[in-house]
Scaffold this motif. Structure first.
Motif, PDB file in Angstrom:
ATOM      1  N   UNK A 112      43.851  37.927  49.437  1.00  0.00           N
ATOM      2  CA  UNK A 112      42.672  37.085  49.607  1.00  0.00           C
ATOM      3  C   UNK A 112      41.916  36.970  48.276  1.00  0.00           C
ATOM      4  N   UNK A 113      41.644  38.083  47.626  1.00  0.00           N
ATOM      5  CA  UNK A 113      40.991  38.024  46.324  1.00  0.00           C
ATOM      6  C   UNK A 113      41.979  37.592  45.236  1.00  0.00           C
ATOM      7  N   UNK A 114      41.415  37.031  44.197  1.00  0.00           N
ATOM      8  CA  UNK A 114      42.145  36.739  42.973  1.00  0.00           C
ATOM      9  C   UNK A 114      41.472  37.462  41.818  1.00  0.00           C
ATOM     10  N   UNK A 115      42.242  37.745  40.779  1.00  0.00           N
ATOM     11  CA  UNK A 115      41.698  38.307  39.548  1.00  0.00           C
ATOM     12  C   UNK A 115      41.987  37.318  38.436  1.00  0.00           C
ATOM     13  N   UNK A 116      40.940  36.703  37.911  1.00  0.00           N
ATOM     14  CA  UNK A 116      41.042  35.693  36.859  1.00  0.00           C
ATOM     15  C   UNK A 116      42.029  34.597  37.249  1.00  0.00           C
ATOM     16  N   UNK A 117      41.909  34.159  38.488  1.00  0.00           N
ATOM     17  CA  UNK A 117      42.732  33.066  38.983  1.00  0.00           C
ATOM     18  C   UNK A 117      44.109  33.458  39.484  1.00  0.00           C
ATOM     19  N   UNK A 118      44.464  34.718  39.352  1.00  0.00           N
ATOM     20  CA  UNK A 118      45.785  35.175  39.781  1.00  0.00           C
ATOM     21  C   UNK A 118      45.708  35.763  41.181  1.00  0.00           C
ATOM     22  N   UNK A 119      46.547  35.276  42.061  1.00  0.00           N
ATOM     23  CA  UNK A 119      46.668  35.872  43.384  1.00  0.00           C
ATOM     24  C   UNK A 119      47.840  36.847  43.389  1.00  0.00           C
ATOM     25  N   UNK A 120      47.928  37.631  44.462  1.00  0.00           N
ATOM     26  CA  UNK A 120      48.953  38.663  44.579  1.00  0.00           C
ATOM     27  C   UNK A 120      49.673  38.491  45.915  1.00  0.00           C
ATOM     28  N   UNK A 121      50.866  39.041  46.040  1.00  0.00           N
ATOM     29  CA  UNK A 121      51.619  38.859  47.289  1.00  0.00           C
ATOM     30  C   UNK A 121      50.992  39.516  48.507  1.00  0.00           C
ATOM     31  N   UNK A 122      50.192  40.577  48.290  1.00  0.00           N
ATOM     32  CA  UNK A 122      49.689  41.364  49.407  1.00  0.00           C
ATOM     33  C   UNK A 122      48.346  41.962  49.035  1.00  0.00           C
ATOM     34  N   UNK A 123      47.475  42.107  50.039  1.00  0.00           N
ATOM     35  CA  UNK A 123      46.215  42.816  49.857  1.00  0.00           C
ATOM     36  C   UNK A 123      45.968  43.698  51.074  1.00  0.00           C
ATOM     37  N   UNK A 124      45.545  44.917  50.826  1.00  0.00           N
ATOM     38  CA  UNK A 124      45.252  45.879  51.882  1.00  0.00           C
ATOM     39  C   UNK A 124      43.743  46.105  51.907  1.00  0.00           C
ATOM     40  N   UNK A 125      43.157  46.089  53.082  1.00  0.00           N
ATOM     41  CA  UNK A 125      41.724  46.319  53.234  1.00  0.00           C
ATOM     42  C   UNK A 125      41.480  47.616  53.993  1.00  0.00           C
ATOM     43  N   UNK A 126      40.785  48.542  53.340  1.00  0.00           N
ATOM     44  CA  UNK A 126      40.371  49.792  53.960  1.00  0.00           C
ATOM     45  C   UNK A 126      38.909  49.630  54.383  1.00  0.00           C
TER      46      UNK A 126
END
Length: 242
Positions: A112-126
């Motif tokens: 869901x979040x991006x870092x400097x416009x880069x997304x990632x395949x997966x994000x885990x929310x604790x």
């Protein structure tokens, strides 16, 4: 208002319990969440919505959280929108003198979040809650790389369809094993990234990603081709960096 929405979230929101047929949000009607229920109006009108692109750091965070997580039995369910691992009595996070109890963690594909416009395949929310009932979420990003043995413990029991909670005998999880080795993180005030989109949620998103294998990502993607909310406006909020 916030406390009422929070209680609604804990009592009937899909991340904590069964899907309530009154609240028919999904990731296909994502642009219309705010129209589905008056309880979801912040999804449209809110000014502190999550996720965001973490690109413009405005302040320095001088404090670091400490994590006191402990192993708990694996309790897993497919709630129709994510894979949810319940972690009551799974320990806590301490930050700025407050204890935040770990409630559960769950997964979004892609991030869901991006870092400097880069997304990632997966994000885990604790997901954590303090004694006042406020929420804090630790976001952990994942990139393609080596097989993740800790995630594989969970992946071995991924439900393919919506299901009641399963307690897996003789299998334990410790959320501390999800954390990247590097402790750099971004901090900001946001919201739940799903309805009711309640605001004033503390977010800590780790800068460095953990690794998952292509096979592990594919296994989750086959269940959830996409369960991520789109990037929301920053609206002048401060982003801190450790």
């Amino acid at each position: 208002m916030y406390r009422r929405e929070l209680l609604q979230f804990i009592g009937s929101h899909a991340l904590f319990g069964a899907i309530n047929p009154e609240f028919t949000w999904n990731y296909q009607n994502i642009d219309h969440w705010g129209e589905l229920s008056r309880n979801y109006r912040l999804c449209t009108t809110g000014k502190q919505q999550t996720p965001i692109d973490l690109s413009i750091v405005t302040e320095k965070e001088l404090y670091h959280p400490t994590f006191n997580y402990r192993p708990v039995p694996l309790k897993i369910r497919h709630n129709g929108r994510t894979i949810l691992v319940q972690t009551e009595k799974g320990g806590n996070m301490r930050f700025h003198g407050e204890n935040w109890d770990l409630l559960q963690f769950h997964f979004h594909h892609p991030s869901e979040h991006q870092i400097k416009g880069q997304s990632f395949p997966l994000e885990i929310h604790l997901v954590h809650r303090n004694g006042k009932g406020n929420l804090a979420v630790v976001g952990i990003l994942a990139e393609i790389g080596a097989n993740n043995p800790y995630l594989q413990t969970i992946w071995a029991y991924l439900p393919q369809e919506p299901s009641p909670e399963m307690i897996i005998p003789d299998t334990w999880v410790n959320a501390g094993l999800l954390l990247p080795e590097n402790s750099d993180f971004y901090e900001y005030r946001g919201s739940l990234s799903t309805p009711p989109c309640s605001e004033d949620v503390l977010w800590l998103v780790w800068q460095n990603a953990i690794e998952i294998s292509p096979q592990q990502l594919q296994q989750l993607a086959e269940i959830f081709p996409s369960n991520a909310r789109n990037i929301q406006p920053l609206n002048g909020r401060s982003i801190l960096h450790s």
